[in-house]
Design a protein around this motif. Sequence first.
Motif, PDB file in Angstrom:
ATOM      1  N   HIS A   5       1.146  -0.725   0.332  1.00 25.82           N
ATOM      2  CA  HIS A   5       0.296  -0.188   0.595  1.00 25.82           C
ATOM      3  C   HIS A   5       1.117   1.863  -0.218  1.00 25.82           C
ATOM      4  O   HIS A   5       1.503   1.901   1.000  1.00 25.82           O
ATOM      5  CB  HIS A   5      -1.144  -0.116   1.441  1.00 25.82           C
ATOM      6  CG  HIS A   5      -1.289   1.215   1.565  1.00 25.82           C
ATOM      7  ND1 HIS A   5      -2.117   1.732   0.539  1.00 25.82           N
ATOM      8  CD2 HIS A   5      -1.312   1.827   2.518  1.00 25.82           C
ATOM      9  CE1 HIS A   5      -2.697   3.030   1.229  1.00 25.82           C
ATOM     10  NE2 HIS A   5      -2.274   2.876   2.244  1.00 25.82           N
ATOM     11  N   VAL A   9      -2.910   6.509  -1.521  1.00 20.57           N
ATOM     12  CA  VAL A   9      -3.564   6.174  -2.147  1.00 20.57           C
ATOM     13  C   VAL A   9      -4.908   5.844  -1.438  1.00 20.57           C
ATOM     14  O   VAL A   9      -4.533   5.680  -0.215  1.00 20.57           O
ATOM     15  CB  VAL A   9      -3.236   4.769  -2.882  1.00 20.57           C
ATOM     16  CG1 VAL A   9      -4.375   4.198  -2.998  1.00 20.57           C
ATOM     17  CG2 VAL A   9      -1.828   4.767  -4.061  1.00 20.57           C
ATOM     18  N   ALA A  12      -8.115   1.644  -3.704  1.00 19.94           N
ATOM     19  CA  ALA A  12      -7.447   0.867  -5.156  1.00 19.94           C
ATOM     20  C   ALA A  12      -7.966  -0.315  -4.824  1.00 19.94           C
ATOM     21  O   ALA A  12      -8.587  -1.008  -4.368  1.00 19.94           O
ATOM     22  CB  ALA A  12      -6.039   0.160  -4.099  1.00 19.94           C
ATOM     23  N   ASN A  14      -8.688  -3.659  -7.520  1.00 18.64           N
ATOM     24  CA  ASN A  14      -7.708  -4.360  -8.397  1.00 18.64           C
ATOM     25  C   ASN A  14      -8.585  -4.916  -8.883  1.00 18.64           C
ATOM     26  O   ASN A  14      -9.548  -6.120  -8.053  1.00 18.64           O
ATOM     27  CB  ASN A  14      -7.008  -5.178  -7.274  1.00 18.64           C
ATOM     28  CG  ASN A  14      -5.147  -4.866  -7.927  1.00 18.64           C
ATOM     29  OD1 ASN A  14      -5.173  -5.302  -8.957  1.00 18.64           O
ATOM     30  ND2 ASN A  14      -4.877  -4.274  -7.673  1.00 18.64           N
ATOM     31  N   SER A  30      -9.111  -1.941 -12.912  1.00 24.25           N
ATOM     32  CA  SER A  30      -8.154  -1.476 -11.648  1.00 24.25           C
ATOM     33  C   SER A  30      -8.143  -0.566 -11.780  1.00 24.25           C
ATOM     34  O   SER A  30      -7.625   0.290 -12.908  1.00 24.25           O
ATOM     35  CB  SER A  30      -6.984  -2.626 -12.048  1.00 24.25           C
ATOM     36  OG  SER A  30      -7.410  -4.279 -11.715  1.00 24.25           O
ATOM     37  N   SER A  32      -6.445   3.412  -9.189  1.00 28.56           N
ATOM     38  CA  SER A  32      -6.021   3.674  -8.012  1.00 28.56           C
ATOM     39  C   SER A  32      -5.769   5.145  -7.595  1.00 28.56           C
ATOM     40  O   SER A  32      -6.312   5.239  -8.696  1.00 28.56           O
ATOM     41  CB  SER A  32      -4.638   3.077  -7.019  1.00 28.56           C
ATOM     42  OG  SER A  32      -3.656   4.723  -7.639  1.00 28.56           O
ATOM     43  N   ASN A  34      -5.653   8.458  -5.959  1.00 29.47           N
ATOM     44  CA  ASN A  34      -5.297   9.361  -4.913  1.00 29.47           C
ATOM     45  C   ASN A  34      -6.067  10.213  -3.657  1.00 29.47           C
ATOM     46  O   ASN A  34      -6.989  10.683  -4.371  1.00 29.47           O
ATOM     47  CB  ASN A  34      -4.000  10.180  -5.000  1.00 29.47           C
ATOM     48  CG  ASN A  34      -2.737   9.133  -6.368  1.00 29.47           C
ATOM     49  OD1 ASN A  34      -2.807   8.370  -6.126  1.00 29.47           O
ATOM     50  ND2 ASN A  34      -2.628   9.607  -7.652  1.00 29.47           N
TER      51      ASN A  34
END
Lengths: 364, 273
Positions: A5, A9, A12, A14, A30, A32, A34
């Motif tokens: 990690h 972030v 996230a 996936n 997928s 991520s 911020n």
Amino acid sequence: MTEHHQENVAVAANSLFKNYGSVEALKDVSLSINDNEFFTLLGPSGCGKTTLLRIIAGFEAITAGTLFLHGKNIADLPANKRPVNTVFQNYSLFPHMSVADNVGFGLEMQGKDKNQIKQRTHEMLELVQLGEYADRKPGQLSGGQQQRVALARALAPQPEVLLLDEPLSALDLKLRKAMRLELKQIQENAGITFIFVTHDQEEALTMSDRIAVMSQGELQQLGTATQIYQEPRNRFVADFIGESNLIPTTVLSSDIHTMRCKLTDSISIAIPGKESVSEGDQGELCIRPERIRLSNADESANLEGVVDGIVYLGTDTQLLFKLDDQQTLSVRTQNADNDGPVVEVGQRVGLHIDESSCRFLPES
Amino acid sequence: MKTKALDQIKRYPGFFPMAVLCLFLLYTPLVIVMIYSFNDSPSITLWGGFSLRWYEDVFFGLEAAKLRKAAWNSVSIAAMAAICATTIATAAAVGMVRSGAWRGKTASFALLNLPIMVPEIVTAVATLIFFSMIGFKAGYATILIAHVVFCIPFAYLPIAARLEGIDSNYEQAALDLYATRWQAFKRVLLPLLAPGIISGFLLAFIISLDDFIITNFVKGAGVETLPTAIYGAIRQGIKPNIMAISTLMLLVSILFVTVSYFVGRNGEKKHEG
């Protein structure tokens, strides 16, 4: 995944999959997001953007994949245990409660004490400039005011991430434009990650730090507004974001710096090179209408076309050209610097294409 | 569109006389009973001047104690049956309306509402047989249980109708704001649902208050409700005091229906607000 990690972030996701029976609402998404980012999920209706938002909120379970919030696995956490709040499309303010009670609801459920709730509610209502409406019922407010209450209600418990589900779509155009700037400002001041869902590209382009373009349950492209506009990765993105001329083409030659693509039977243009493209590849040329100019004395024309239609749009004018091989080309000229040649339908005109802005979209 | 269609119906030939005829047939008997409840004469057909003597007879006459007991049974049974039926119906409505799609949902809906369509005499006989099979002694308790059961669908309908009009986003918003499911129900759904629940309660109360057939089957000896008491009295000849009681019951019904109507309308307004 957790071990890796990264500090900044917030969310996230996936390889998220979501199926409703045999319908695949999300396919291998997928991404991520911020911290402190204004992140937009953009796409036409049914593209899966709202499903993704509802998954992050905890209203929908995921079929497969992982979902982390600040490094913590939240896939199995119920909605009321996630430090995430939502601004709903139709606001969903509780109609039987006053504005202040609406805003204080989250804090009350968190078990905060009365004074704290009162103070924070007051703060939030000041933030959205509705201080004197605290005792009204939501039904007594205008659409724009309800929108602000919904925002204040969702921000009051200081969520780690704020989710906004097309919150501006119920407002009229003027108000919508004003709210865009305000939302962006509130986001910057509050220092909270915003995940914003919309089908309106203008909204996305004006507010977002980064945009995820989605279609048919798949992530098409993720990048800043400039990136997705200037470097569309595929036909869908080029077509969905802004206007573009998409012209079938063949790559005539290619190296790292430039490639030459066929425009018409007799004309080709040299555009920036791209990895993994080789001679003979089929695809489409993406040429933005504002990157084509009517050629004047200083500029050589790349090609010629016959004016087929003229559409006056206020700030600019759209010209439609027929090329020699019957291909149509749309051109936009700014009316502010309109001292070039004024054209009329049927006239044959030389055109200059800004080749460095053109992109080759390989066949998918 | 709607107003136009309604406008047009007025122009059908015979609309007005037909409407008057229907209203006449519906309300004349009621109006006559009301008028004759103020009759001074002991005859039920001859007018003998205005008087409140039959109302006096109801409250203080020979049968007053019996009637008071019956009225108390009726009201207490109606209140308890309506409370129980409304609670169960609310749970059923939330379960049915908020559960998405599942196998057997339509069948469950039919099962819930079938009792309204089953001939009451069948329900009455079945209930009686059921009670005697499990060895329940007929009396106050059996009436109450039977009333709770047959009031459920009547309470269910207005509650479910109301619930269908409430956006499920409200509950999601509550969950999103850290409420537990119970808190979301209590603080958000229940207040929004209240007009439907009150309508359901009042409807169940009236249906119970007014029931004769099932009550008559399951009541056992010695326990009377107002309808069974009135029926018993009529078998010994119709006295004008029956008209007085009937008028009083009618007034209670009108009161409840009116309250129910205004609660429902007020709720609608607030909801749209």
